[in-house]
Design a protein around this motif. Structure first.
Motif, mmCIF file in Angstrom:
data_model
loop_
_atom_site.group_PDB
_atom_site.id
_atom_site.type_symbol
_atom_site.label_atom_id
_atom_site.label_comp_id
_atom_site.label_asym_id
_atom_site.label_seq_id
_atom_site.Cartn_x
_atom_site.Cartn_y
_atom_site.Cartn_z
ATOM 1 N N UNK A 1 0.168 9.793 8.978
ATOM 2 C CA UNK A 1 -0.392 10.173 10.282
ATOM 3 C C UNK A 1 -1.562 9.278 10.672
ATOM 4 N N UNK A 2 -2.334 8.854 9.694
ATOM 5 C CA UNK A 2 -3.545 8.077 9.986
ATOM 6 C C UNK A 2 -3.427 6.606 9.606
ATOM 7 N N UNK A 3 -2.479 6.283 8.743
ATOM 8 C CA UNK A 3 -2.371 4.923 8.244
ATOM 9 C C UNK A 3 -3.348 4.605 7.135
ATOM 10 N N UNK A 4 -4.155 5.576 6.738
ATOM 11 C CA UNK A 4 -5.118 5.383 5.645
ATOM 12 C C UNK A 4 -4.512 5.856 4.324
ATOM 13 N N UNK A 5 -5.113 5.501 3.192
ATOM 14 C CA UNK A 5 -4.572 5.970 1.905
ATOM 15 C C UNK A 5 -4.506 7.491 1.848
ATOM 16 N N UNK A 6 -3.461 8.003 1.246
ATOM 17 C CA UNK A 6 -3.324 9.442 1.067
ATOM 18 C C UNK A 6 -4.348 9.929 0.047
ATOM 19 N N UNK B 1 -4.578 8.650 -3.673
ATOM 20 C CA UNK B 1 -3.857 7.384 -3.804
ATOM 21 C C UNK B 1 -4.797 6.262 -4.233
ATOM 22 N N UNK B 2 -4.270 5.356 -5.056
ATOM 23 C CA UNK B 2 -5.035 4.183 -5.476
ATOM 24 C C UNK B 2 -4.397 2.912 -4.926
ATOM 25 N N UNK B 3 -3.764 3.074 -3.754
ATOM 26 C CA UNK B 3 -3.018 1.970 -3.176
ATOM 27 C C UNK B 3 -3.923 0.791 -2.812
ATOM 28 N N UNK B 4 -5.163 1.058 -2.425
ATOM 29 C CA UNK B 4 -6.049 -0.049 -2.064
ATOM 30 C C UNK B 4 -6.508 -0.844 -3.270
ATOM 31 N N UNK B 5 -6.375 -0.263 -4.460
ATOM 32 C CA UNK B 5 -6.612 -1.035 -5.677
ATOM 33 C C UNK B 5 -5.404 -1.885 -6.032
ATOM 34 N N UNK B 6 -4.210 -1.348 -5.772
ATOM 35 C CA UNK B 6 -2.985 -2.045 -6.133
ATOM 36 C C UNK B 6 -2.690 -3.215 -5.203
ATOM 37 N N UNK B 7 -2.986 -3.060 -3.928
ATOM 38 C CA UNK B 7 -2.592 -4.055 -2.929
ATOM 39 C C UNK B 7 -3.154 -5.454 -3.221
ATOM 40 N N UNK B 8 -4.444 -5.613 -3.467
ATOM 41 C CA UNK B 8 -4.943 -6.972 -3.727
ATOM 42 C C UNK B 8 -4.410 -7.577 -5.019
ATOM 43 N N UNK C 1 5.631 2.644 3.585
ATOM 44 C CA UNK C 1 5.191 3.826 4.316
ATOM 45 C C UNK C 1 3.812 3.635 4.938
ATOM 46 N N UNK C 2 3.368 2.386 4.981
ATOM 47 C CA UNK C 2 2.090 2.076 5.604
ATOM 48 C C UNK C 2 2.261 1.988 7.116
ATOM 49 N N UNK C 3 1.156 1.775 7.809
ATOM 50 C CA UNK C 3 1.210 1.603 9.259
ATOM 51 C C UNK C 3 1.756 0.240 9.654
ATOM 52 N N UNK D 1 4.499 9.128 17.390
ATOM 53 C CA UNK D 1 5.014 9.380 16.045
ATOM 54 C C UNK D 1 4.330 8.509 15.012
ATOM 55 N N UNK D 2 4.265 9.010 13.779
ATOM 56 C CA UNK D 2 3.807 8.178 12.675
ATOM 57 C C UNK D 2 4.805 7.049 12.482
ATOM 58 N N UNK D 3 4.350 5.972 11.906
ATOM 59 C CA UNK D 3 5.189 4.766 11.815
ATOM 60 C C UNK D 3 6.534 5.012 11.138
#
Length: 563
Positions: free
Chosen positions: A175-180, A183-190, A217-219, A496-498
């Protein structure tokens, strides 16, 4: 399952990790195991790691490979293991890691072994709290290891894998495009982006695979298109990796690329099942690839491709396979069987739908039975046989109650998916009874349920609920409302969400184009007309409306609404 042979083996591409062994054969089998693990064919990976140990019994990293492959993963968290599988897998993983501790290993390999031990902190399979804690502890251990070896592409990739598994399939708040939350997705991405920025990384099957999952499932799933393109032909005989680019293709509205990617995956899967048989967990991935063909071909109006894939899939899911108890194949696979029903509804093949036979074993095929009653109810309503449709509605209700809560279609329960069917069927019947406002209320409820399904790709509900709603709004002359429905479905506004958007899909484009014409928005209609031409170029049927339930255009095709 038969063990892999050394001769005419699968073509797994060129990726290789240096390991601490003097045996070329051990190194070759380890590489094969690692690639299969990255490709989520974990049983085959284990077999390859075992072959590596035959050539070098002291190769500790091969034992790490067995423990890694037998444990939880992005598609099979601890809670998805049945009791027998859980006990056996946990015991085997801990045993292999104990043996690995005494084996030969480089510093990096020793670090991988020690970090993985955190994933299996207890030997009691009933200690769910310990296993859950182990997921986070393993991620922490891998983060520390990545800091020690920042240039090791496998360590960075496996660290990202550990991090996304902390909240698998819940990486982003759609809904927001931010990490749930959690979630540690912002650690994994880089970490993955650092790997993919290197020459080695651009050919790394694990990094490319995991990056697609990280971004889908990101924006902005389009950010993973370069990774998807690099992965398409990288590992020719790994069906799941050939399929993975489709997760991004379909979100970006390239349904043809999605069909092609999955057809190539199906070809690879056919070879694998011919040599290894169907009685393994990879059957879930084979089903997923055919499911994706059906879903993508439906969006582009390719009825023959969609029907052929649905029939091949149903043919694979035999009673013998579904009766396997560990893993519980019926819970994992039975919901794929009735995909043909959705195809027949999509293309308005009502007579074919009413002729569909019910399975003999209604308990084993519980989801199939309920879906068939739903489909028959829609067909009867659409052909004006409302009284009979009401009988099917009652039969559907009874069949729905008999569907076990343990039945899933990937990330969604069969019951949650069939709840959408219940509201859809109510809407179709109420509409044919002339109770239009009640019908639209039921269809809006179906839309709410559809939008609220947990993220999945393909989406849990096969035909977007807005397509029926928009078509019937047009039939009632509510053109401005219908235009808003189609714009949302196409992702032309932020409604709608992406993941709930379906860019460039033929059906919504058709409805939207008609609405724009009838609203006098001629300049916009001209732009959409070109998109509609391109979207429908491969369709093998005339598209008369966004849903075949809009009967006026089928009764009077000369009415100017056909493409």
């Amino acid at each position: 399952m038969s063990r892999p042979s050394a001769g005419d083996y699968y073509d797994l591409g060129d990726y290789s990790r240096p390991v601490d062994t003097d045996s070329p054969d051990a190194r070759k089998w380890f590489d094969r195991g690692l690639i299969w693990a990255y490709a989520f064919n974990h049983d085959e990976a284990i077999s390859c790691f075992e072959r590596a140990l035959e050539h070098d019994p002291d190769l500790a990293i091969a034992r790490w490979g067995i423990a890694y492959a037998i444990g939880p993963n992005y598609n099979k968290a601890w809670e998805a293991f049945d009791p027998a599988d859980l006990g056996e897998s946990l015991a085997r993983a801990r045993s292999e890691l104990r043996l690995a501790a005494d084996g030969r290993a480089s510093d990096a390999e020793r670090g991988l072994i020690e970090a993985l031990a955190a994933r299996f902190p207890a030997d009691d399979p009933d200690d769910a709290a310990a296993l859950e804690a182990g997921t986070g502890a393993y991620a922490d251990a891998m983060v520390a290891l990545a800091a020690r070896f920042p240039d090791d592409p496998d360590i960075l990739t496996l660290t990202a894998d550990a991090l996304v598994n902390v909240s698998a399939w819940a990486l982003w708040d759609t809904r927001t495009g931010k990490p749930a939350p959690g979630s540690r997705v912002l650690e994994a991405k880089p970490l993955l982006e650092a790997v993919l920025a290197t020459d080695i990384g651009r050919g790394h099957p694990g990094a490319l695979h995991f990056y697609i999952h990280l971004m889908e499932m990101s924006a902005h799933p389009e950010e993973a298109l370069p990774a998807a393109d690099l992965l398409r032909d990288l590992v020719p005989d790994a069906g799941h990796l050939r399929h993975m680019p489709a997760h991004i293709d379909v979100l970006c509205g390239d349904y043809h690329a999605s069909v092609v990617a999955n057809q190539r995956a199906v070809e690879a899967d056919r070879r694998f099942v011919a040599e290894r048989g169907p009685f393994n967990f990879y059957s879930l991935y084979r089903a997923h690839d055919l499911h994706f063909v059906v879903y993508s071909a439906m969006f582009s109006g390719q009825s023959a491709i969609a029907l052929a894939a649905a029939e091949e899939l149903a043919g694979q899911l035999t009673p013998e396979l579904l009766r396997v108890e560990s893993p519980p194949m019926a819970d994992w696979l039975e919901a794929f069987v009735p995909l043909r029903v959705h195809v027949l509804i999509r293309f308005g093949r009502w007579d074919d739908l009413l002729a569909e036979p019910f399975p003999e074993d209604r308990e084993l095929y519980a989801t199939t039975v309920a879906t068939l009653h739903y489909g028959r109810g829609v067909a009867l309503a659409a052909t004006g046989r409302v009284a009979e449709a009401l009988v099917e509605r009652d039969a559907f209700t009874a069949a729905y109650a008999a569907v076990p809560e343990s039945r899933y279609l990937f990330n969604n329960t069969g019951r949650d998916i069939l709840a959408v069917a219940a509201s859809m069927l109510d809407g179709e019947i109420l509409y044919r009874e002339g109770r239009h406002e009640d019908a639209f209320a039921a269809l809006r409820r179906a839309i709410e349920l559809d939008d609220a399904l947990p993220y999945d790709e393909p989406w849990g509900w096969m035909q977007p609920t807005r397509h029926a709603y928009g078509a019937l709004l047009i039939e009632q002359g509510r053109i401005a409302e219908a235009a808003e429905v189609y714009a949302a479905d196409l992702g032309l506004d932020p409604t709608l969400s992406r993941p709930c958007q379906h860019p460039n899909n033929l059906w919504a484009l058709h409805g939207y184009h008609e609405c724009l014409q009838r609203l006098g928005r001629d300049a916009e209609a001209a732009l959409v007309a070109r998109q509609l031409e391109l979207a429908g170029a491969r369709a093998d049927i005339p598209v008369l409306a966004s849903c075949a339930c809009r009967l006026e255009v089928f009764e009077d095709p000369a009415g100017g609404c056909c493409h």
